[in-house]
Design a protein around this motif. Structure first.
Motif, short mmCIF file in Angstrom:
data_model
loop_
_atom_site.label_atom_id
_atom_site.label_comp_id
_atom_site.label_asym_id
_atom_site.label_seq_id
_atom_site.Cartn_x
_atom_site.Cartn_y
_atom_site.Cartn_z
N GLU A 56 54.02 -20.79 9.37
CA GLU A 56 54.10 -19.81 8.28
C GLU A 56 55.52 -19.61 7.73
N PRO A 57 56.59 -19.68 8.54
CA PRO A 57 57.91 -19.55 7.94
C PRO A 57 58.22 -20.64 6.91
N VAL A 58 57.71 -21.84 7.13
CA VAL A 58 57.88 -22.91 6.13
C VAL A 58 57.01 -22.62 4.92
N VAL A 59 55.77 -22.20 5.17
CA VAL A 59 54.88 -21.81 4.08
C VAL A 59 55.53 -20.75 3.19
N ALA A 60 56.22 -19.80 3.82
CA ALA A 60 56.84 -18.70 3.08
C ALA A 60 57.85 -19.18 2.06
N HIS A 61 58.43 -20.36 2.31
CA HIS A 61 59.45 -20.90 1.41
C HIS A 61 58.88 -21.92 0.42
N LEU A 62 57.55 -22.04 0.39
CA LEU A 62 56.91 -22.96 -0.56
C LEU A 62 55.79 -22.20 -1.30
N PRO A 63 56.14 -21.13 -2.02
CA PRO A 63 55.10 -20.25 -2.59
C PRO A 63 54.26 -20.90 -3.68
N ASP A 64 54.76 -21.95 -4.31
CA ASP A 64 54.01 -22.57 -5.40
C ASP A 64 53.20 -23.79 -4.95
N VAL A 65 53.16 -24.03 -3.64
CA VAL A 65 52.41 -25.15 -3.08
C VAL A 65 51.16 -24.62 -2.40
N ARG A 66 50.05 -25.32 -2.57
CA ARG A 66 48.82 -24.98 -1.86
C ARG A 66 48.88 -25.65 -0.50
N ILE A 67 48.83 -24.87 0.57
CA ILE A 67 48.98 -25.40 1.91
C ILE A 67 47.73 -25.09 2.72
N VAL A 68 47.11 -26.14 3.24
CA VAL A 68 45.92 -26.01 4.09
C VAL A 68 46.39 -26.18 5.53
N SER A 69 46.17 -25.16 6.34
CA SER A 69 46.74 -25.13 7.69
C SER A 69 45.67 -24.83 8.73
N PRO A 70 45.13 -25.85 9.39
CA PRO A 70 44.10 -25.62 10.41
C PRO A 70 44.69 -25.35 11.79
N ASP A 71 43.89 -24.76 12.64
CA ASP A 71 44.18 -24.74 14.07
C ASP A 71 43.59 -26.01 14.67
N LEU A 72 44.38 -26.73 15.45
CA LEU A 72 43.88 -27.93 16.11
C LEU A 72 42.72 -27.59 17.04
N PRO A 73 41.78 -28.51 17.22
CA PRO A 73 40.68 -28.26 18.16
C PRO A 73 41.19 -27.89 19.55
N GLY A 74 40.66 -26.76 20.06
CA GLY A 74 41.07 -26.29 21.38
C GLY A 74 42.22 -25.31 21.36
N PHE A 75 42.73 -24.99 20.15
CA PHE A 75 43.87 -24.08 20.04
C PHE A 75 43.60 -23.04 18.96
N GLY A 76 44.19 -21.86 19.15
CA GLY A 76 43.99 -20.80 18.17
C GLY A 76 42.54 -20.43 18.05
N GLU A 77 42.02 -20.44 16.83
CA GLU A 77 40.64 -20.03 16.57
C GLU A 77 39.68 -21.20 16.42
N THR A 78 40.15 -22.41 16.70
CA THR A 78 39.27 -23.58 16.63
C THR A 78 38.84 -23.98 18.04
N PRO A 79 37.54 -23.94 18.33
CA PRO A 79 37.08 -24.33 19.66
C PRO A 79 37.24 -25.83 19.90
N PRO A 80 37.12 -26.27 21.14
CA PRO A 80 37.22 -27.70 21.44
C PRO A 80 36.14 -28.51 20.73
N LEU A 81 36.42 -29.79 20.53
CA LEU A 81 35.41 -30.70 19.98
C LEU A 81 34.33 -30.91 21.04
N PRO A 82 33.08 -30.80 20.68
CA PRO A 82 32.02 -30.97 21.68
C PRO A 82 31.90 -32.42 22.13
N GLY A 83 31.84 -32.60 23.45
CA GLY A 83 31.60 -33.92 24.00
C GLY A 83 32.73 -34.91 23.87
N ARG A 84 33.95 -34.43 23.60
CA ARG A 84 35.08 -35.33 23.44
C ARG A 84 36.21 -34.96 24.38
N ARG A 85 36.84 -35.97 24.94
CA ARG A 85 38.11 -35.73 25.61
C ARG A 85 39.16 -35.56 24.51
#
Length: 299
Positions: A56-85
């Protein structure tokens, strides 16, 4: 006393929306910052043990850019991928599928471990016009300036995975160990900024799903680096590197830049592996210059 982000005034002016999408049989949580009609869209991939807040600090300095920022699987609010190592192959597959579903044709940015995921995905066929790697992992972590600490980290994550579940989870989420990691990475002498960095790690560094995912992701982070994929990335690539990075020394980053068919390296002084927290403004400016239209032969 709550810790206030020094970037909150800038970030507060940027619209943000949270969304979810089904990817590889699992749900991915992601956030879209900036104007929907922006000319430029960047898909940003965070690093190991992090989640979308870290960028987000980098996002804050790019106000005119559309930024899509996911949580990686298994981290934050994204659960692990089912059936995958959760090895590098799984993360690269996930990123290709996520980009196709949510942000086809976007510029792809990766920070730290995210740089490895991005490099593997792009080398494996992810379509993107340009690539941006911040604090790229440009050499084996075990050979870096703090190779001994990396070996201790290997033992730490191995122990966390092998101990009884309660003890293992407690070890991996231990606040004192997280603070030691944070102190070792921060280079700034600004006390308020250091407090913010430590608060970020205290708040978000332990938001992993379980110890198995964490162990898998750690092994992926120390078993690979961007060098193995660089020659197969034909797109123009920007490397934003830190001159005091303890994980990949600047000499290795300079060599990494020579392995890409088309890459430019921007070096930021007086910062280590936390460019996104300590020097987001210079990083954002480097990104702006990289993305700006230019006359033929001027870049």
């Amino acid at each position: 006393m709550p810790v206030v982000s020094p970037y909150s005034p800038l970030l507060a002016a940027i619209p943000v929306v949270r969304r979810e999408v089904e990817v590889l049989g699992g749900t991915t949580a992601y956030w879209i910052y900036g104007p929907e009609d922006a000319e430029t869209t960047i898909l940003a991939v965070h690093g190991f043990r992090g989640e979308h807040h870290g960028l987000e600090p980098v996002v804050a300095h790019l106000p005119d850019v559309r930024i899509v920022s996911p949580d990686l699987p298994g981290f934050g609010e994204t659960p692990p991928l089912p059936g995958r190592r959760h090895d590098l192959g799984a993360y690269a597959d996930w990123l290709r599928a996520f980009a196709a579903a949510v942000a086809p044709g976007a510029i792809i940015l990766g920070h730290s471990f995210g740089s490895i995921v991005v490099a593997a995905a792009v080398a494996g066929g992810l379509e993107t016009p340009r690539v941006i790697l911040v604090n790229p992992i440009g050499a084996p972590a075990l050979e870096g300036p703090r190779g001994l600490l990396t070996r201790l980290a290997v033992f730490y994550y191995w122990s966390g995975a092998r101990l009884p579940k309660g003890l293992g989870d407690a070890l991996l989420r231990n606040g004192l160990i997280v603070r030691v990691m944070s102190v070792s990475m921060a280079k700034t002498r600004d006390r308020d900024l250091r407090r913010f960095i430590h608060d970020q790690h205290d708040t978000y560094f332990s938001r992993f799903a379980d110890r198995d995912v964490l162990h898998d992701a750690f092994l992926a982070s120390v078993s690979h680096d961007v060098r193995e994929f660089a020659p197969r990335i034909a797109q123009p690539t920007l490397l934003v590197a830190a001159q005091k990075d303890d994980i990949t020394p600047i000499e290795a980053e300079r060599h990494l830049a020579t392995l890409f068919p088309s890459a430019q390296l921007v070096e930021i002084p007086d910062v280590g592996h936390l460019i996104h927290y300590e020097t987001p403004a210079p990083a954002a400016e480097a990104i702006r210059r990289f993305l700006a239209p230019s006359e033929p032969g001027t870049r």
